[in-house]
Design an enzyme around this catalytic site. Structure first.
Site, PDB file in Angstrom:
ATOM      1  N   ASN A  75       0.832  -1.197   0.000  1.00 30.74           N
ATOM      2  CA  ASN A  75       0.000   0.000   0.000  1.00 30.74           C
ATOM      3  C   ASN A  75       0.875   1.260   0.000  1.00 30.74           C
ATOM      4  O   ASN A  75       2.014   1.224  -0.461  1.00 30.74           O
ATOM      5  CB  ASN A  75      -0.997   0.000   1.168  1.00 30.74           C
ATOM      6  N   ARG A  76       0.354   2.377   0.518  1.00 27.09           N
ATOM      7  CA  ARG A  76       0.993   3.682   0.322  1.00 27.09           C
ATOM      8  C   ARG A  76       1.641   4.224   1.592  1.00 27.09           C
ATOM      9  O   ARG A  76       1.122   4.033   2.691  1.00 27.09           O
ATOM     10  CB  ARG A  76      -0.040   4.680  -0.207  1.00 27.09           C
ATOM     11  N   HIS A 101       3.402   0.248  -2.748  1.00 26.16           N
ATOM     12  CA  HIS A 101       3.821  -1.155  -2.829  1.00 26.16           C
ATOM     13  C   HIS A 101       5.337  -1.330  -2.900  1.00 26.16           C
ATOM     14  O   HIS A 101       5.842  -2.170  -3.653  1.00 26.16           O
ATOM     15  CB  HIS A 101       3.149  -1.834  -4.014  1.00 26.16           C
ATOM     16  N   HIS A 172      -1.137  -9.951  -4.068  1.00 31.38           N
ATOM     17  CA  HIS A 172      -1.946  -9.001  -4.837  1.00 31.38           C
ATOM     18  C   HIS A 172      -2.639  -9.659  -6.033  1.00 31.38           C
ATOM     19  O   HIS A 172      -2.631  -9.103  -7.135  1.00 31.38           O
ATOM     20  CB  HIS A 172      -1.060  -7.846  -5.300  1.00 31.38           C
ATOM     21  N   SER A 173      -3.247 -10.814  -5.833  1.00 37.97           N
ATOM     22  CA  SER A 173      -4.024 -11.422  -6.918  1.00 37.97           C
ATOM     23  C   SER A 173      -5.341 -10.697  -7.116  1.00 37.97           C
ATOM     24  O   SER A 173      -5.914 -10.126  -6.188  1.00 37.97           O
ATOM     25  CB  SER A 173      -4.297 -12.899  -6.618  1.00 37.97           C
ATOM     26  N   ASP A 232     -11.369   1.320  -3.427  1.00 41.78           N
ATOM     27  CA  ASP A 232      -9.925   1.205  -3.230  1.00 41.78           C
ATOM     28  C   ASP A 232      -9.641   1.732  -1.828  1.00 41.78           C
ATOM     29  O   ASP A 232      -9.051   2.790  -1.642  1.00 41.78           O
ATOM     30  CB  ASP A 232      -9.152   1.993  -4.298  1.00 41.78           C
ATOM     31  N   GLN A 269      -7.265  -4.327   2.225  1.00 50.49           N
ATOM     32  CA  GLN A 269      -7.454  -3.359   1.155  1.00 50.49           C
ATOM     33  C   GLN A 269      -8.266  -4.029   0.051  1.00 50.49           C
ATOM     34  O   GLN A 269      -7.861  -5.051  -0.500  1.00 50.49           O
ATOM     35  CB  GLN A 269      -6.110  -2.880   0.595  1.00 50.49           C
ATOM     36  N   GLU A 297      -6.468  -7.543  -0.500  1.00 49.71           N
ATOM     37  CA  GLU A 297      -5.087  -7.478  -0.034  1.00 49.71           C
ATOM     38  C   GLU A 297      -5.034  -7.406   1.486  1.00 49.71           C
ATOM     39  O   GLU A 297      -5.355  -6.381   2.077  1.00 49.71           O
ATOM     40  CB  GLU A 297      -4.388  -6.258  -0.639  1.00 49.71           C
TER      41      GLU A 297
END
Length: 332
Positions: A75-76, A101, A172-173, A232, A269, A297
């Site tokens: 993530n961020r 990421h 992250h699928s 998101d 997420q 996620e």
């Protein structure tokens, strides 16, 4: 016996291996580049359950992290900056001045090594050196994909550091349980066992404290269609890592496939794939367009290194990180 073979080469000439795992109704393909789950199949359901690409070059050009392990921080991180024990670090800014990421050469862009392999399980390992994308500490990361009984895919992460740092990993699928991504996930039914979420600003950075989800369009505590909802957001599951517990369910009434998700992680997420576009060529001659799949996620909350009130992503020597996520697939 498990199958392992060279699958391609990266742009800089590294060999990328592919392994095939099988147990019960599940069959999986994993490649060493990005520790990517390239393909996942369930007996009696012809289409792939995850979105996947057809070459190493496709994955190197992919901006959507299809099937990859993302890190050193999933993530961020706002402003691509953080502090550890009072020391400031400038990180790789790869999205609107922030880090997403793990940066432009994060774990999803690295070629992992295979450390262990059996018919139904593979362990991949990556060494992330001190200063990698700006992060402190030499980090050793392991990812294990295991196909367990009763249609369970278990994803386990272990990470150890020689100096204080941060670490939060995510698989992250993108899932499409209907037709492998030929159509959108609009008709999928979603259940999320979370009472709060993180509001975000225009840069998708947390805008403040968690907010109660009552009366908010993001509320999926009662099962309903995803429909046109563009998600998101981080769903706040707990304040710390806990024993594995169920947190989400995804189902396709059209195909009868369902996914039950359980995890140790404090955050989930959910991303409805609105940035997927351009008709990317995927598995089984399928072309992925906007909302071809949904990402679920499991991770620590976004921007946690800068938010002491959030669940901690700090990692210290002698205290290894251990994350577990279980995905149980069922066909009615």
């Amino acid at each position: 016996m498990s199958a392992r073979k060279a699958w391609g080469r990266t742009a800089n000439g590294e060999i990328v291996d592919k392994v095939v795992l099988q147990n019960g109704p599940l069959r999986a393909e994993v490649i060493t580049f990005g520790a990517i789950l390239r393909d996942l199949r369930y007996v009696g359901h012809a289409a792939p359950l995850v979105l996947g690409l057809n070459s190493v070059a496709d994955y190197e050009a992919d901006p959507a992290y299809l099937g990859a392990v993302v890190g050193r921080f999933a993530n961020r991180i706002a402003g691509a900056r953080m502090s550890v024990d009072g020391v400031d670090y400038i990180l790789d800014a790869n999205e609107n001045g922030s880090m997403l990421h793990g940066g432009k050469a994060g774990f999803s862009r690295q070629n992992w090594s295979i450390e262990g392999l059996s018919d139904n399980e593979v362990t991949l390992c990556l060494q992330s050196p001190d200063g990698d994308m700006g992060f402190p500490g030499n980090l050793t990361v392991r990812c294990t994909y295991a196909l367990e009984d009763q249609g369970v895919l278990r994803v386990a992460f272990n990470a150890e550091t020689d100096a204080p740092t941060v670490c939060s990993l995510a698989q992250h699928s993108y899932f499409n349980l209907q037709d492998g991504g030929a159509s959108s996930i609009h008709d999928h039914q979603l259940t999320l066992l979370a009472d709060a979420y993180l509001p975000v600003n225009a840069l998708l950075i947390p805008a403040g404290a968690p907010e109660n989800i009552d009366g908010v369009w993001l509320d999926f505590r009662q099962t309903r269609e995803i429909g046109p909802s563009q998600i998101d957001h981080n769903y706040c599951l707990s304040q710390e890592r806990v024993p594995v517990r169920p947190v989400a369910r995804l189902a396709s009434p059209a195909s009868g496939m369902a996914l039950e998700l359980a995890t140790t992680e404090p955050g989930l997420q959910v991303y409805t794939g609105d940035g997927l576009s351009g008709g990317t060529a995927g598995l089984d001659k399928t072309f992925y367009r906007t909302r071809a799949g949904i990402a679920l996620e499991t991770q620590v909350w976004p921007d946690a290194p800068n938010r002491p009130e959030f669940p901690s992503a700090f990692l210290r020597p002698g205290l290894p990180l251990q994350q577990v996520t279980q995905l149980r697939f069922i066909k009615s």
